[in-house]
Design a protein around this motif. Structure first.
Motif, PDB file in Angstrom:
ATOM      1  N   SER A 171       3.317 -17.370  -0.548  1.00 29.03           N
ATOM      2  CA  SER A 171       2.138 -17.281   0.310  1.00 29.03           C
ATOM      3  C   SER A 171       2.499 -16.579   1.607  1.00 29.03           C
ATOM      4  CB  SER A 171       1.628 -18.693   0.626  1.00 29.03           C
ATOM      5  OG  SER A 171       0.782 -18.684   1.760  1.00 29.03           O
ATOM      6  N   GLU A 172       1.540 -15.833   2.149  1.00 28.56           N
ATOM      7  CA  GLU A 172       1.788 -15.191   3.436  1.00 28.56           C
ATOM      8  C   GLU A 172       2.074 -16.222   4.526  1.00 28.56           C
ATOM      9  OE1 GLU A 172      -0.773 -11.739   5.060  1.00 28.56           O
ATOM     10  OE2 GLU A 172      -0.518 -13.116   6.736  1.00 28.56           O
ATOM     11  N   GLU A 173       1.607 -17.442   4.317  1.00 25.47           N
ATOM     12  CA  GLU A 173       1.771 -18.494   5.324  1.00 25.47           C
ATOM     13  C   GLU A 173       3.090 -19.250   5.214  1.00 25.47           C
ATOM     14  OE1 GLU A 173      -0.285 -19.723   7.847  1.00 25.47           O
ATOM     15  OE2 GLU A 173      -1.563 -17.977   7.596  1.00 25.47           O
ATOM     16  N   LEU A 230      -5.804 -16.881   3.850  1.00 20.63           N
ATOM     17  CA  LEU A 230      -6.956 -16.569   4.704  1.00 20.63           C
ATOM     18  C   LEU A 230      -6.593 -15.375   5.581  1.00 20.63           C
ATOM     19  CD1 LEU A 230      -9.701 -17.880   4.674  1.00 20.63           C
ATOM     20  CD2 LEU A 230      -9.093 -19.098   6.750  1.00 20.63           C
ATOM     21  N   ASP A 231      -6.900 -14.210   5.059  1.00 19.54           N
ATOM     22  CA  ASP A 231      -6.560 -12.997   5.798  1.00 19.54           C
ATOM     23  C   ASP A 231      -7.607 -12.717   6.865  1.00 19.54           C
ATOM     24  OD1 ASP A 231      -4.916 -10.493   6.046  1.00 19.54           O
ATOM     25  OD2 ASP A 231      -6.939  -9.691   5.825  1.00 19.54           O
ATOM     26  N   GLY A 232      -7.131 -12.199   7.990  1.00 21.06           N
ATOM     27  CA  GLY A 232      -8.037 -11.858   9.081  1.00 21.06           C
ATOM     28  C   GLY A 232      -8.456 -13.089   9.856  1.00 21.06           C
ATOM     29  N   SER A 233      -7.605 -14.106   9.847  1.00 19.33           N
ATOM     30  CA  SER A 233      -8.038 -15.396  10.406  1.00 19.33           C
ATOM     31  C   SER A 233      -8.299 -15.326  11.916  1.00 19.33           C
ATOM     32  CB  SER A 233      -7.066 -16.516  10.043  1.00 19.33           C
ATOM     33  OG  SER A 233      -5.760 -16.122  10.325  1.00 19.33           O
ATOM     34  N   THR A 241     -10.193   2.609  10.097  1.00 23.30           N
ATOM     35  CA  THR A 241      -8.864   2.466  10.650  1.00 23.30           C
ATOM     36  C   THR A 241      -8.981   2.030  12.093  1.00 23.30           C
ATOM     37  OG1 THR A 241      -6.718   3.564  10.815  1.00 23.30           O
ATOM     38  CG2 THR A 241      -8.627   4.857  11.502  1.00 23.30           C
ATOM     39  N   ASN A 242      -7.890   1.518  12.665  1.00 24.24           N
ATOM     40  CA  ASN A 242      -7.927   1.108  14.065  1.00 24.24           C
ATOM     41  C   ASN A 242      -7.550   2.302  14.940  1.00 24.24           C
ATOM     42  OD1 ASN A 242      -7.695  -0.020  16.576  1.00 24.24           O
ATOM     43  ND2 ASN A 242      -6.879  -1.944  15.794  1.00 24.24           N
ATOM     44  N   LEU A 243      -8.561   3.072  15.326  1.00 23.38           N
ATOM     45  CA  LEU A 243      -8.324   4.292  16.115  1.00 23.38           C
ATOM     46  C   LEU A 243      -7.692   3.984  17.475  1.00 23.38           C
ATOM     47  CD1 LEU A 243     -11.442   6.577  15.525  1.00 23.38           C
ATOM     48  CD2 LEU A 243      -9.079   7.034  14.899  1.00 23.38           C
ATOM     49  N   ARG A 285     -16.195   3.023  10.037  1.00 24.10           N
ATOM     50  CA  ARG A 285     -16.499   1.587  10.032  1.00 24.10           C
ATOM     51  C   ARG A 285     -15.174   0.845  10.063  1.00 24.10           C
ATOM     52  NH1 ARG A 285     -21.014   3.111  10.226  1.00 24.10           N
ATOM     53  NH2 ARG A 285     -22.868   2.494   9.088  1.00 24.10           N
ATOM     54  N   TYR A 286     -14.959  -0.013  11.018  1.00 23.28           N
ATOM     55  CA  TYR A 286     -13.727  -0.803  11.051  1.00 23.28           C
ATOM     56  C   TYR A 286     -14.035  -2.203  11.563  1.00 23.28           C
ATOM     57  CZ  TYR A 286      -8.843  -2.123  11.714  1.00 23.28           C
ATOM     58  OH  TYR A 286      -7.628  -2.748  11.631  1.00 23.28           O
ATOM     59  N   ILE A 287     -13.809  -3.171  10.684  1.00 23.01           N
ATOM     60  CA  ILE A 287     -14.067  -4.561  11.049  1.00 23.01           C
ATOM     61  C   ILE A 287     -12.801  -5.193  11.620  1.00 23.01           C
ATOM     62  CG2 ILE A 287     -14.705  -6.831  10.128  1.00 23.01           C
ATOM     63  CD1 ILE A 287     -16.338  -5.274   7.959  1.00 23.01           C
ATOM     64  N   SER A 347     -10.742  -6.709   9.480  1.00 26.13           N
ATOM     65  CA  SER A 347     -10.545  -7.799   8.530  1.00 26.13           C
ATOM     66  C   SER A 347     -10.384  -7.103   7.184  1.00 26.13           C
ATOM     67  CB  SER A 347     -11.775  -8.707   8.564  1.00 26.13           C
ATOM     68  OG  SER A 347     -11.521  -9.915   7.922  1.00 26.13           O
ATOM     69  N   LEU A 348      -9.161  -7.107   6.670  1.00 27.88           N
ATOM     70  CA  LEU A 348      -8.844  -6.225   5.542  1.00 27.88           C
ATOM     71  C   LEU A 348      -9.774  -6.405   4.352  1.00 27.88           C
ATOM     72  CD1 LEU A 348      -6.960  -4.213   4.115  1.00 27.88           C
ATOM     73  CD2 LEU A 348      -5.459  -6.130   3.576  1.00 27.88           C
ATOM     74  N   VAL A 349     -10.022  -7.639   3.970  1.00 27.22           N
ATOM     75  CA  VAL A 349     -10.834  -7.867   2.771  1.00 27.22           C
ATOM     76  C   VAL A 349     -12.238  -7.286   2.973  1.00 27.22           C
ATOM     77  CG1 VAL A 349     -11.882  -9.630   1.303  1.00 27.22           C
ATOM     78  CG2 VAL A 349      -9.519  -9.878   2.029  1.00 27.22           C
ATOM     79  N   TYR A 353      -7.194   2.726   6.137  1.00 27.10           N
ATOM     80  CA  TYR A 353      -5.751   2.902   6.318  1.00 27.10           C
ATOM     81  C   TYR A 353      -5.234   2.148   7.525  1.00 27.10           C
ATOM     82  CZ  TYR A 353      -7.202   7.074   9.068  1.00 27.10           C
ATOM     83  OH  TYR A 353      -7.801   7.949   9.935  1.00 27.10           O
ATOM     84  N   TYR A 354      -4.019   1.611   7.341  1.00 21.09           N
ATOM     85  CA  TYR A 354      -3.271   0.975   8.414  1.00 21.09           C
ATOM     86  C   TYR A 354      -1.882   1.580   8.336  1.00 21.09           C
ATOM     87  CZ  TYR A 354      -2.593  -2.353  12.107  1.00 21.09           C
ATOM     88  OH  TYR A 354      -2.406  -2.909  13.348  1.00 21.09           O
ATOM     89  N   PRO A 355      -1.676   2.673   9.081  1.00 20.84           N
ATOM     90  CA  PRO A 355      -0.417   3.415   8.933  1.00 20.84           C
ATOM     91  C   PRO A 355       0.739   2.725   9.655  1.00 20.84           C
ATOM     92  CG  PRO A 355      -1.822   4.470  10.559  1.00 20.84           C
ATOM     93  CD  PRO A 355      -2.579   3.269  10.046  1.00 20.84           C
ATOM     94  N   GLY A 368       4.300  -0.532   9.382  1.00 21.07           N
ATOM     95  CA  GLY A 368       2.905  -0.955   9.349  1.00 21.07           C
ATOM     96  C   GLY A 368       2.800  -2.448   9.531  1.00 21.07           C
ATOM     97  N   LYS A 369       1.588  -2.961   9.383  1.00 17.65           N
ATOM     98  CA  LYS A 369       1.363  -4.382   9.648  1.00 17.65           C
ATOM     99  C   LYS A 369       1.162  -5.183   8.359  1.00 17.65           C
ATOM    100  CE  LYS A 369      -1.842  -7.436  12.035  1.00 17.65           C
ATOM    101  NZ  LYS A 369      -3.163  -7.560  12.690  1.00 17.65           N
ATOM    102  N   LEU A 370       0.595  -4.527   7.370  1.00 20.79           N
ATOM    103  CA  LEU A 370       0.126  -5.297   6.215  1.00 20.79           C
ATOM    104  C   LEU A 370       1.267  -5.591   5.244  1.00 20.79           C
ATOM    105  CD1 LEU A 370      -3.272  -3.438   5.875  1.00 20.79           C
ATOM    106  CD2 LEU A 370      -2.824  -5.673   6.923  1.00 20.79           C
TER     107      LEU A 370
HETATM  108  P1  AHM Z   1      -3.377 -11.348   9.358  1.00 21.11           P
HETATM  109  O1  AHM Z   1      -2.728 -11.386   8.005  1.00 21.11           O
HETATM  110  O2  AHM Z   1      -2.476 -11.870  10.433  1.00 21.11           O
HETATM  111  O3  AHM Z   1      -4.733 -11.973   9.359  1.00 21.11           O
HETATM  112  O4  AHM Z   1      -3.517  -9.812   9.768  1.00 21.11           O
HETATM  113  C1  AHM Z   1      -4.059  -8.916   8.863  1.00 21.11           C
HETATM  114  C2  AHM Z   1      -5.334  -8.336   9.438  1.00 21.11           C
HETATM  115  C3  AHM Z   1      -6.104  -7.563   8.395  1.00 21.11           C
HETATM  116  O5  AHM Z   1      -7.139  -8.330   7.886  1.00 21.11           O
HETATM  117  C4  AHM Z   1      -6.647  -6.395   9.170  1.00 21.11           C
HETATM  118  O6  AHM Z   1      -6.796  -5.282   8.345  1.00 21.11           O
HETATM  119  C5  AHM Z   1      -5.636  -6.184  10.221  1.00 21.11           C
HETATM  120  O7  AHM Z   1      -4.981  -7.410  10.426  1.00 21.11           O
HETATM  121  C6  AHM Z   1      -6.256  -5.751  11.521  1.00 21.11           C
HETATM  122  O8  AHM Z   1      -5.271  -5.501  12.450  1.00 21.11           O
HETATM  123  P2  AHM Z   1      -5.592  -4.837  13.865  1.00 21.11           P
HETATM  124  O9  AHM Z   1      -6.280  -5.879  14.657  1.00 21.11           O
HETATM  125  O10 AHM Z   1      -4.228  -4.467  14.373  1.00 21.11           O
HETATM  126  O11 AHM Z   1      -6.451  -3.611  13.629  1.00 21.11           O
END
Ligand code: AHM
Ligand code: MG
Length: 338
Positions: free
Chosen positions: A92-94, A117-120, A209-211, A242-244, A246-248, A262-264, A275-277
């Motif tokens: 688990s990621e946690e 719970l991604d994007g928490s 993407t997060n510009l 469009r960038y929320i 929240s990956l999902v 993309y999250y480069p 990268g972060k993911l």
């Molecule tokens: P998390 O696993 O800590 O929740 O982080 C992953 C999230 C993704 O859902 C999303 O795509 C990304 O972090 C957004 O990151 P940022 O705020 O740097 O754009």
């Protein structure tokens, strides 16, 4: 609109009929995940009430300890899957290490990896969040599962999916026979087939993407972004941004409407130039879904599904969505980045 009402249970069972040798273990594992998703959905829809009924980490009005939602989701996934005899190990990621099956309980042939719970960080502002999962077959011989069982590339996944807790809760999964989406009817507590055979549309609409981090990107990614904005040498017909964050939710929208997320890699943190993911819990399962819907996922140089993880929490750059747009990222990165 389809006349027939198909629950996720029936759908999974019908998929199993295509495999006459199937034992039902895998089918039941998918049920377990769908049930965990319902439990998590029940709590996420009450998220705003935490403020009223008691802050996370403190006692609520009944004197019970409140748990943070990501910790809760993690525990639901673990408890739902530890005692069934279907898995040999989880990751688990946690959790820093693999999650083994408690002593005295049987192990099974499958391996479950998940981001509970991604994007928490979005919970507090009522933005959609999600659970991501992938299922592998075990590679170790028997007994307790090992870290090697978890460190498999995406091209070995037997199934993957995600749950989005949004305006409604949806579960989207694939076993390699199409990508299918189900919407939770909260009244009856059932996931009902609402999006059979999802295919990414031919004409993409969005880039995501997060510009805000552009100054940290490589020249290839910056040029690619200009191209997506219609400012390159061979302009693409213009896409909307469009960038929320929240990956999902970002992935789901682009899956249904066409586009690229993309999250480069970036240079903000020299310790994580990748990268972060996370490869195992986020990138690989979504890459499996994307490909089965006619899309593609890359780290900018190679298919995400071909990367063999060397550690559980390995990070990766991720370009995912409509195939043409992801391949174009590889072209720009190949051209500008050494
Ligand atoms: P998390 O696993 O800590 O929740 O982080 C992953 C999230 C993704 O859902 C999303 O795509 C990304 O972090 C957004 O990151 P940022 O705020 O740097 O754009
Ligand atoms: Mg995550």
């Amino acid at each position: 609109m389809a006349e027939e009402i198909i629950t996720i249970e029936r759908h999974i069972l019908e998929m199993q009929r295509g495999h006459p040798t199937a034992t039902g273990v895998f089918t039941n594992l998918l049920y377990d995940i769908a049930l965990a998703a319902k439990v998590i959905a029940r709590e996420t829809t009450r998220a705003g009430l935490v403020e009223i009924l008691g802050l996370a980490g403190k006692m609520n009005v009944q004197g019970e300890a409140q748990m943070k939602l990501d910790v809760f989701a993690n525990q639901v996934m673990i408890r739902m899957n530890s005692y069934t005899g279907r898995l040999c190990v989880m990751a688990s990621e946690e959790e820093p290490e693999i999650i083994t099956i408690p002593e005295g309980y049987p192990t099974g042939p499958y391996v479950l990896v998940f981001d509970p719970l991604d994007g928490s960080s979005n919970i507090d502002v009522n933005v959609s969040i999600g659970t991501i999962f992938g299922i592998y077959r075990r590679v170790s011989a028997g007994g307790p599962g090992t870290v090697e069982d978890c460190l498999q590339p995406g091209n070995r996944l037997v199934a993957a999916g995600y749950v989005i807790y949004g305006a409604s809760t949806m579960m989207v999964y694939s076993t390699g026979q199409g990508v299918h989406g189900f919407t939770l009817d909260p009244g009856v507590g059932e996931f009902l087939l609402s999006h059979p055979n999802i295919r990414i549309p031919e004409r993409p609409k969005y880039f995501s993407t997060n510009l805000g981090y552009q100054r940290y990107w490589s020249p290839g990614v910056v040029e690619y972004t200009r191209w997506l904005q219609g400012m390159g040498d061979e302009p693409v017909s213009s896409l909307s941004l469009r960038y929320i964050g929240s990956l999902v939710a970002d992935f789901h929208r682009n899956l249904l409407d066409g586009g690229v997320f993309y999250y480069p890699a970036d240079t903000r943190d020299p310790k994580t130039p990748h990268g972060k993911l996370r490869l195992l819990y986020e990138a690989a399962p979504l890459a499996f879904i994307a490909r089965n819907a006619g899309g593609y996922a890359s780290d900018g140089r190679q298919p995400i599904e071909d990367i063999v993880p060397t550690s559980l929490h390995q990070r990766t750059p991720l370009f995912i969505g409509s195939r043409d747009l992801v391949e174009k990222a590889e072209v720009f990165i190949g051209r500008y980045d050494q």
